[in-house]
Scaffold this active site. Structure first.
Site, PDB file in Angstrom:
ATOM      1  N   ARG A  53      -2.311  -9.313   1.067  1.00  0.00           N
ATOM      2  CA  ARG A  53      -1.545  -8.145   1.476  1.00  0.00           C
ATOM      3  C   ARG A  53      -2.302  -7.411   2.570  1.00  0.00           C
ATOM      4  NH1 ARG A  53      -1.050  -4.042  -3.395  1.00  0.00           N
ATOM      5  NH2 ARG A  53      -0.429  -2.686  -1.685  1.00  0.00           N
ATOM      6  N   ASP A  55      -2.484  -3.722   4.712  1.00  0.00           N
ATOM      7  CA  ASP A  55      -2.127  -2.322   4.507  1.00  0.00           C
ATOM      8  C   ASP A  55      -1.284  -1.794   5.667  1.00  0.00           C
ATOM      9  OD1 ASP A  55      -3.473  -2.190   2.088  1.00  0.00           O
ATOM     10  OD2 ASP A  55      -5.352  -1.550   3.008  1.00  0.00           O
ATOM     11  N   ARG A 201     -12.273  -2.745   6.368  1.00  0.00           N
ATOM     12  CA  ARG A 201     -12.365  -1.426   6.999  1.00  0.00           C
ATOM     13  C   ARG A 201     -13.555  -0.634   6.468  1.00  0.00           C
ATOM     14  NH1 ARG A 201      -6.391   0.538   5.927  1.00  0.00           N
ATOM     15  NH2 ARG A 201      -7.146   2.501   6.821  1.00  0.00           N
TER      16      ARG A 201
END
Length: 251
Positions: A53, A55, A201
């Protein structure tokens, strides 16, 4: 009983307008748009399973999904399928190929490698809006690459995982963590067998602490060994992040 053929679909998308890959209530996602287009084209409800997935705002140059469909499509129909699905999808989502696979093939669990890039630029550039993060100040790239080498020594990355994420393990095998200078910025390349939510991140944000000399490269050891997300750096904006590659043993 109907026989089903499983297909792998290679997808690419520009994620700015979407609340990530996975279907969510009251939010537009890439998976939602894909499922809707597949249902129209195939005239049959279709559920897709993605390799992972992304974001909100994250881009994908390559993402694989699988879906099952009754009555196997013939080879010539696959060409028509690709043209048809791309005609139905929004301009910022595209299908690159569709491939019939073994019934047990799984887009998520069978992936053996995933790669990401994070893009940073240092001077205002309107053509990089939504595709790279504008960052001010000088960075020590050599020190950041030393931190990247240290990251590859570890497997438990709990400190870089989004809080309250339910996974069986926080272990990942990182095989590349490298900063490369470009004409007006930097690109961070990272590859692993799997990634935790928000992991890339958070790693980028922590490397920036090293690059600004807020911590020494070796200080990243203490952060990783603490297994505490609050000790790591701030998560950087999604706009600079790209999922670039997903590899399988049979594709």
């Amino acid at each position: 009983m109907s026989q089903y053929q499983r297909y792998f679909l290679e997808l690419t998308y520009e994620g700015t307008r979407y609340h990530g890959w996975q279907i969510q209530p009251n939010a537009v996602t890439v998976q939602q748009k894909l499922n809707e287009a597949l249902a129209i084209l195939l005239r049959h409800p279709v559920e897709t399973t993605g390799a992972g997935r992304t974001d909100t705002g994250v881009h994908a140059r390559q993402l694989f999904v699988h879906f099952d469909y009754p009555d196997s499509l013939k080879a010539i129909d696959l060409v028509r399928f690709e043209a048809g699905i791309n005609a139905l999808l929004p301009i910022d989502i595209a299908v690159k190929r569709v491939t019939p696979v073994h019934p047990d093939a799984h887009a998520r669990f069978d992936a053996i490698k995933r790669s990401y890039e994070y893009h940073i630029h240092f001077h205002k550039n309107p053509f990089k809006n939504n595709y790279s993060w504008l960052l001010k100040g000088n960075l020590d790239v050599e020190a950041m690459n030393q931190a990247g080498q240290i990251i590859m020594e570890y497997t438990d990355f709990s400190c870089f995982s989004k809080s309250n994420t339910q996974v069986k393990t926080n272990n990942c095998k990182v095989t590349r963590a490298e900063w490369v200078q470009t004409g007006d910025g930097l690109v961070f390349y990272i590859s692993a067998d799997r990634f935790l939510r928000n992991m890339v991140r958070a790693i980028v944000g922590t490397c920036l602490m090293v690059g600004r000399h807020e911590i020494e490269p070796d200080g990243i050891r203490q952060i990783i060994e603490s297994k505490n997300r609050s000790n790591a750096g701030t998560s950087v904006p999604a706009c600079g992040l790209y999922l670039t590659e997903v590899k399988y043993p049979y594709l």
